[in-house]
Design a protein around this motif. Structure first.
Motif, short mmCIF file in Angstrom:
data_model
loop_
_atom_site.label_atom_id
_atom_site.label_comp_id
_atom_site.label_asym_id
_atom_site.label_seq_id
_atom_site.Cartn_x
_atom_site.Cartn_y
_atom_site.Cartn_z
N SER A 74 0.94 -1.18 0.03
CA SER A 74 -0.03 0.13 -0.10
C SER A 74 1.13 0.97 0.07
N ALA A 150 -4.09 0.62 -2.21
CA ALA A 150 -4.47 -0.06 -1.13
C ALA A 150 -4.06 -1.61 -1.21
N SER A 151 -4.15 -2.30 -0.14
CA SER A 151 -3.72 -3.61 0.10
C SER A 151 -4.69 -4.42 -0.98
#
Length: 202
Positions: A74, A150-151
């Motif tokens: 991220s 984002a993850s």
């Protein structure tokens, strides 16, 4: 009586003569002439030459790869801090970089990558040398400005190292390796073609 005996003897003698003449083989005849020579048989038809086999694909003795799970990445950049590259890996190899996002593989650097979270981003790469090692990293952008991932946006990162040697000069360039792959019908932007050509695992 004497006449009868004489007739009997005469008949017996005649019978013996007839029997002997019937059982005696005749003289062997002359050998007949040699018959004419037979006709020569027709020559067989030659078989069709087999088709030449295709040249085998070169092995991957001078090709190695490194694979990393980047599904938890991220932020606006990512460095391979735990896996610094050696001088030999960077300076004596052509380095191809691929990343999997969602269901697709992309060659890096690349623009317009669709992430696993269905976001469009651009990814650039960089290397910085320090202390006899190189740090490899990624930077994420959208429309020219840094973009925070984002993850789950990314999945897998793979680096492929192709040794820059040749049989003539002892060295070759990135362009010559790219041309060699192109001559073999391999599109370096196609992850699966490159993996198949070098017999690397997906």
């Amino acid at each position: 009586m004497k006449t009868a005996v004489t007739i009997f003897r005469s008949g017996l003698l005649l019978l013996m003569i007839l029997f002997t003449s019937c059982t005696k083989e005749g003289a062997q005849g002359d050998i007949g002439p040699i018959g004419p020579t037979g006709l020569n048989g027709a020559n067989g038809v030659d078989g069709t030459d087999g088709t030449n086999g295709e040249d085998g694909v070169d092995g991957n003795a001078n090709v190695t790869s490194m694979t990393f799970d980047v599904s938890a990445v991220s932020g606006t950049f990512y460095d391979l801090l735990s896996y610094p590259l050696t001088v030999d890996q960077v300076e004596n190899n052509v380095v191809l970089v691929y990343i999997k996002a969602g269901n697709d593989w992309y060659q890096l650097p690349n623009q317009r990558i669709l992430t696993g979270n269905l976001r469009i981003i651009d990814i650039s790469t960089y290397m910085s040398g320090s202390g006899g090692q190189y740090l490899f990293g990624l930077e994420f952008h959208r429309n020219g400005t840094p973009f925070a991932l984002a993850s789950g946006d990314l999945d897998t990162l793979k680096l492929v190292f192709i040794e820059e040697t040749s049989s003539t000069s002892g060295k070759s360039t990135t362009n010559s390796i790219s041309q060699e792959l192109k001559d073999q019908g391999v599109d370096v932007s196609n992850y699966f073609q490159v993996m198949d050509y070098f017999y690397l695992e997906y």
